[in-house]
Design a protein around this motif. Structure first.
Motif, PDB file in Angstrom:
ATOM      1  N   ASP A   1       0.788  -1.233   0.000  1.00 22.71           N
ATOM      2  CA  ASP A   1       0.000   0.000   0.000  1.00 22.71           C
ATOM      3  C   ASP A   1       0.819   1.282   0.000  1.00 22.71           C
ATOM      4  O   ASP A   1       0.283   2.354  -0.265  1.00 22.71           O
ATOM      5  CB  ASP A   1      -0.925   0.034   1.224  1.00 22.71           C
ATOM      6  CG  ASP A   1      -1.940  -1.093   1.209  1.00 22.71           C
ATOM      7  OD1 ASP A   1      -2.459  -1.409   0.115  1.00 22.71           O
ATOM      8  OD2 ASP A   1      -2.200  -1.673   2.278  1.00 22.71           O
ATOM      9  N   TYR A   2       2.110   1.202   0.344  1.00 22.44           N
ATOM     10  CA  TYR A   2       2.912   2.406   0.521  1.00 22.44           C
ATOM     11  C   TYR A   2       4.275   2.275  -0.136  1.00 22.44           C
ATOM     12  O   TYR A   2       4.822   1.188  -0.254  1.00 22.44           O
ATOM     13  CB  TYR A   2       3.127   2.709   2.012  1.00 22.44           C
ATOM     14  CG  TYR A   2       1.830   2.981   2.723  1.00 22.44           C
ATOM     15  CD1 TYR A   2       1.255   4.252   2.690  1.00 22.44           C
ATOM     16  CD2 TYR A   2       1.162   1.974   3.413  1.00 22.44           C
ATOM     17  CE1 TYR A   2       0.058   4.501   3.322  1.00 22.44           C
ATOM     18  CE2 TYR A   2      -0.048   2.220   4.049  1.00 22.44           C
ATOM     19  CZ  TYR A   2      -0.592   3.495   3.998  1.00 22.44           C
ATOM     20  OH  TYR A   2      -1.780   3.738   4.617  1.00 22.44           O
ATOM     21  N   LYS A   3       4.805   3.431  -0.510  1.00 25.24           N
ATOM     22  CA  LYS A   3       6.173   3.508  -0.994  1.00 25.24           C
ATOM     23  C   LYS A   3       6.894   4.534  -0.121  1.00 25.24           C
ATOM     24  O   LYS A   3       6.300   5.537   0.271  1.00 25.24           O
ATOM     25  CB  LYS A   3       6.216   3.933  -2.465  1.00 25.24           C
ATOM     26  CG  LYS A   3       7.619   3.979  -3.009  1.00 25.24           C
ATOM     27  CD  LYS A   3       7.673   4.039  -4.502  1.00 25.24           C
ATOM     28  CE  LYS A   3       9.146   4.131  -4.872  1.00 25.24           C
ATOM     29  NZ  LYS A   3       9.425   3.789  -6.202  1.00 25.24           N
ATOM     30  N   ALA A   4       8.152   4.270   0.173  1.00 25.81           N
ATOM     31  CA  ALA A   4       8.909   5.162   1.060  1.00 25.81           C
ATOM     32  C   ALA A   4      10.183   5.647   0.384  1.00 25.81           C
ATOM     33  O   ALA A   4      10.830   4.909  -0.360  1.00 25.81           O
ATOM     34  CB  ALA A   4       9.253   4.438   2.356  1.00 25.81           C
ATOM     35  N   TRP A   5      10.515   6.902   0.656  1.00 22.83           N
ATOM     36  CA  TRP A   5      11.770   7.500   0.234  1.00 22.83           C
ATOM     37  C   TRP A   5      12.510   7.875   1.510  1.00 22.83           C
ATOM     38  O   TRP A   5      11.946   8.525   2.390  1.00 22.83           O
ATOM     39  CB  TRP A   5      11.524   8.764  -0.596  1.00 22.83           C
ATOM     40  CG  TRP A   5      11.035   8.485  -1.974  1.00 22.83           C
ATOM     41  CD1 TRP A   5      11.771   8.479  -3.117  1.00 22.83           C
ATOM     42  CD2 TRP A   5       9.692   8.197  -2.381  1.00 22.83           C
ATOM     43  NE1 TRP A   5      10.980   8.193  -4.199  1.00 22.83           N
ATOM     44  CE2 TRP A   5       9.685   8.009  -3.768  1.00 22.83           C
ATOM     45  CE3 TRP A   5       8.486   8.064  -1.694  1.00 22.83           C
ATOM     46  CZ2 TRP A   5       8.543   7.705  -4.481  1.00 22.83           C
ATOM     47  CZ3 TRP A   5       7.340   7.757  -2.405  1.00 22.83           C
ATOM     48  CH2 TRP A   5       7.377   7.584  -3.786  1.00 22.83           C
ATOM     49  N   TRP A   6      13.750   7.463   1.619  1.00 22.89           N
ATOM     50  CA  TRP A   6      14.551   7.724   2.822  1.00 22.89           C
ATOM     51  C   TRP A   6      15.818   8.429   2.424  1.00 22.89           C
ATOM     52  O   TRP A   6      16.380   8.176   1.354  1.00 22.89           O
ATOM     53  CB  TRP A   6      14.912   6.423   3.543  1.00 22.89           C
ATOM     54  CG  TRP A   6      13.728   5.605   3.904  1.00 22.89           C
ATOM     55  CD1 TRP A   6      13.308   4.449   3.293  1.00 22.89           C
ATOM     56  CD2 TRP A   6      12.785   5.863   4.944  1.00 22.89           C
ATOM     57  NE1 TRP A   6      12.169   3.987   3.903  1.00 22.89           N
ATOM     58  CE2 TRP A   6      11.823   4.830   4.924  1.00 22.89           C
ATOM     59  CE3 TRP A   6      12.651   6.862   5.902  1.00 22.89           C
ATOM     60  CZ2 TRP A   6      10.764   4.769   5.806  1.00 22.89           C
ATOM     61  CZ3 TRP A   6      11.603   6.813   6.794  1.00 22.89           C
ATOM     62  CH2 TRP A   6      10.661   5.769   6.740  1.00 22.89           C
TER      63      TRP A   6
END
Length: 178
Positions: free
Chosen positions: A74-79
């Protein structure tokens, strides 16, 4: 953990279009390096229908950060993190997949700024900037450099009529800074 939530509601001819609203929030996690906190974050987003979450002070190492939520349904993350100072900084943006597909540009600065530009339907250019400012006001040179960099983003994006949201942990007390 400190939590601040903002609801953005676009207007069409002066009438609120409720179908086109989404929630954006920011959170200083004081460390996101336990499974329980990582699950809590996603549960928080689901329960509160938060579509974009700015995250500060993750305390990640590069190995931890690059894999977190990598294959989430459900989610995408940028770190953005630095191994040198992983106990004092590191930031991220987690976006629901319904909006993550619009992310086109990523900007970073010294583990303290992460900015994503989205190209949304209707030719809307939208930028989210997450800041994790220095907590020590004696670091005026570094703080000034950080804000100068944000000003560059704003100046450049204003040329494109970008809608900009700046959020995060500003660690700021204006009177102390002056």
């Amino acid at each position: 953990m400190m939590l601040q939530q903002t609801i953005i509601s676009p207007s069409i001819d002066g009438i609120m279009d409720i179908k086109n609203t989404f929630k954006i929030s920011t959170l200083n996690t004081s460390g996101l390096n336990t499974t329980i906190k990582q699950e809590y974050l996603i549960n928080f987003m689901n329960i509160n229908d938060v579509k974009i979450l700015g995250v500060t002070k993750t305390k990640f190492t590069i190995n931890t950060g690059q894999h977190l939520y990598k294959n989430h349904k459900d989610y995408k993350a940028w770190w953005f993190f630095t191994d040198t100072y992983h106990y004092s900084q590191d930031i991220g943006i987690i976006i629901n997949n319904s909006y993550a597909k619009y992310v086109a540009i990523q900007h970073t600065f010294k583990g303290r700024i992460l900015a994503l530009t989205l190209f949304l339907k209707g030719k809307i250019r939208f930028m989210i900037i997450v800041i994790y400012n220095y907590a020590n006001n004696t670091m005026k040179k570094e703080i000034t450099e950080l804000y100068a960099h944000v000003k560059v983003f704003i100046k450049e994006e204003t040329k494109h009529k970008t809608r900009i949201i700046i959020m995060g942990d500003f660690n700021a007390n204006y009177d102390d800074y002056q």
